[in-house]
Design an enzyme around this catalytic site. Structure first.
Site, short mmCIF file in Angstrom:
data_model
loop_
_atom_site.label_atom_id
_atom_site.label_comp_id
_atom_site.label_asym_id
_atom_site.label_seq_id
_atom_site.Cartn_x
_atom_site.Cartn_y
_atom_site.Cartn_z
N GLY A 1 0.83 -1.21 0.00
CA GLY A 1 0.00 0.00 0.00
C GLY A 1 0.86 1.25 0.00
O GLY A 1 2.05 1.18 -0.27
N ASN A 2 0.24 2.37 0.29
CA ASN A 2 1.00 3.62 0.37
C ASN A 2 0.37 4.54 1.41
O ASN A 2 -0.68 4.21 1.97
CB ASN A 2 1.08 4.29 -1.01
CG ASN A 2 -0.29 4.64 -1.54
OD1 ASN A 2 -0.97 5.51 -1.02
ND2 ASN A 2 -0.71 3.93 -2.58
N ARG A 3 1.01 5.68 1.64
CA ARG A 3 0.64 6.54 2.76
C ARG A 3 -0.49 7.51 2.47
O ARG A 3 -0.81 8.34 3.32
CB ARG A 3 1.85 7.33 3.23
CG ARG A 3 2.82 6.53 4.05
CD ARG A 3 4.10 7.33 4.31
NE ARG A 3 3.84 8.59 4.99
CZ ARG A 3 4.71 9.60 5.04
NH1 ARG A 3 5.87 9.50 4.44
NH2 ARG A 3 4.41 10.71 5.68
#
Ligand code: CTP
Length: 404
Positions: free
Chosen positions: A209-211
């Site tokens: 995933g990512n932030r």
């Protein structure tokens, strides 16, 4: 000291009137002066003492009370904003026809500031051609008619027609007030915004995933709704409150985001890709949880490329006039500045506008503020100083609007 904002809260005769008491509370607690004008039938759901106690003012229904003060003219003229919630089918019909048989409908004819209707009714009533025509008439005249939420209605049924949550109505009013006297300049336009970050699953419990928090995309959706646009928000893994009046499509992975964006973009006037999309996903998904190997070795995960949704949307516009906007998080390096990379990306993606953020350790992600340069395919560059994501959102819509 700035003048206190004056709001007229018109309450229609629907069961959702009880939720509007909470909206009233939020408005008065934020320092606004609120005059509640219920209809006769609204008082059958929530009585005058509730409105009077929460607003600190009398809550009149009829023009025949305090006639010497000509209340409908006084109240309407001094209102910075009129909020009608719940707006029943009957109230929308009266407002569209310009009837004035009580204090609220009369006030609607004297008000000069923004008017927001927040409808709540059964799906059949909302979808009836009479209601559809009345809503179209009100919007044409410059009123904001918020799309109802989808969910549980009175009784056991569910569908479109639910009043948005009080906090979301309050946020919508705040967004409209922030626009001042600028009218709803995106009425009649359909815009699509993606927000959040995609998740690419490896197995039932793990993902890449990512932030991205979704804040910038949600700010764009809220800003467009406050300007009268029909908004479709495609949200990837976002845990923020639903903006009032916005259709939300929830997705998880880049592939789901691709499908949802393509479907929503058909017929849209503008598309904004604010979501952080995975560029790579695991080449294979394991149905069962990947276990630690007995020999102590680590698994090697093979990745494959995902489709570039922004480039695809820009290259396959359903209408050549559709405006396509991308975001880019960049850092300067030996091969070029942030803007050099931004210009190259704008050309590579084929979009009309690219919002370029300079990213560092704590810039851009999970924050309330954002600074950017918005590059145009026409060679323009608009610098946006660090400020609220809502401010950047409005500048993006100004630039989109100029291209529609
Ligand atoms: N984007 C997209 N589909 C992808 C990846 C990105 O639509 N598979 C969109 C993002 O929503 C954003 C824009 O493309 O609007 C820029 O994304 P970015 O990650 O900065 O660009 P990349 O093409 O991934 O370039 P880089 O090699 O710099 O990471």
């Amino acid at each position: 000291m700035t003048r206190q904002i004056e709001i007229v809260l018109g309450v229609g005769g629907g069961i959702a009137a009880y939720k509007v008491a909470d909206v009233l509370r939020r408005l008065t607690e934020s320092g606004h002066g609120v005059t509640v004008v219920p209809t006769r039938s609204a008082l059958r759901f929530v009585g005058e003492p509730t409105w009077a106690a929460l607003s600190g003012r009398p809550a009149r229904t009829e023009v025949f009370e305090d006639v010497h003060e000509v209340p409908h003219v006084r109240i309407g003229r001094r209102a910075d904003l009129v909020l009608v919630a719940p707006a029943t089918a009957d109230l929308l019909a009266k407002a569209a026809a310009g009837l004035a048989d009580d204090l609220l409908t009369s006030t609607l004819l004297t008000a000069r500031g923004p008017v927001i209707f927040v409808p709540a009714m059964h799906t059949e009533m909302w979808e009836h051609p009479a209601t559809v025509a009345n809503v179209a008439t009100l919007r044409e005249r410059g009123a904001l008619v918020v799309e109802p939420a989808v969910g549980r209605l009175t009784g056991a049924d569910t569908g479109k027609g639910r009043l948005p949550e009080p906090a979301d109505i309050f946020a919508y009013v705040t967004d409209v007030l922030a626009r001042g006297t600028a009218g709803p300049d995106l009425t009649g336009r359909h815009v699509v915004v993606s927000a959040g970050g995609t998740r690419e699953h490896l197995d039932p419990v793990r993902f890449l995933g990512n932030r991205s928090s979704g804040r910038q995309g949600y700010a764009l959706a809220r800003a467009a709704a406050a300007r009268g646009a029909k908004v479709t928000l495609v949200a990837a893994n976002v845990a923020l409150p639903d903006p009032a009046g916005v259709d939300i499509v929830r997705v998880g992975s880049a592939a789901q985001l691709y499908d949802a964006m393509l479907a929503a973009a058909a017929g849209a006037d503008a598309v904004v890709m604010a979501a952080a999309v995975a560029d790579f996903r695991p080449a294979a998904y394991t149905d069962t949880k990947i276990k630690k190997a007995a020999d102590g070795s680590s698994p090697v995960i093979e990745l494959e490329r995902t489709t570039d949704i922004l480039a695809h949307l820009a290259a396959h516009r359903p209408d050549p006039k559709q405006v396509v906007v991308g975001f880019a998080a960049e850092t300067g390096d030996a091969s070029g500045t942030v803007l050099d990379h931004g210009r190259a990306k704008l050309a590579a993606k084929g979009c009309d506008l690219l919002v370029v953020n300079e990213v560092g350790a704590d810039r851009g992600f999970e924050t309330e503020d954002n600074a950017a340069v918005v590059l145009g395919a026409d060679g323009s560059a608009v610098t946006v100083a660090n400020g609220p994501k809502t401010a950047l959102a409005h500048i993006v819509w100004d630039l989109v609007r100029a291209r529609l």
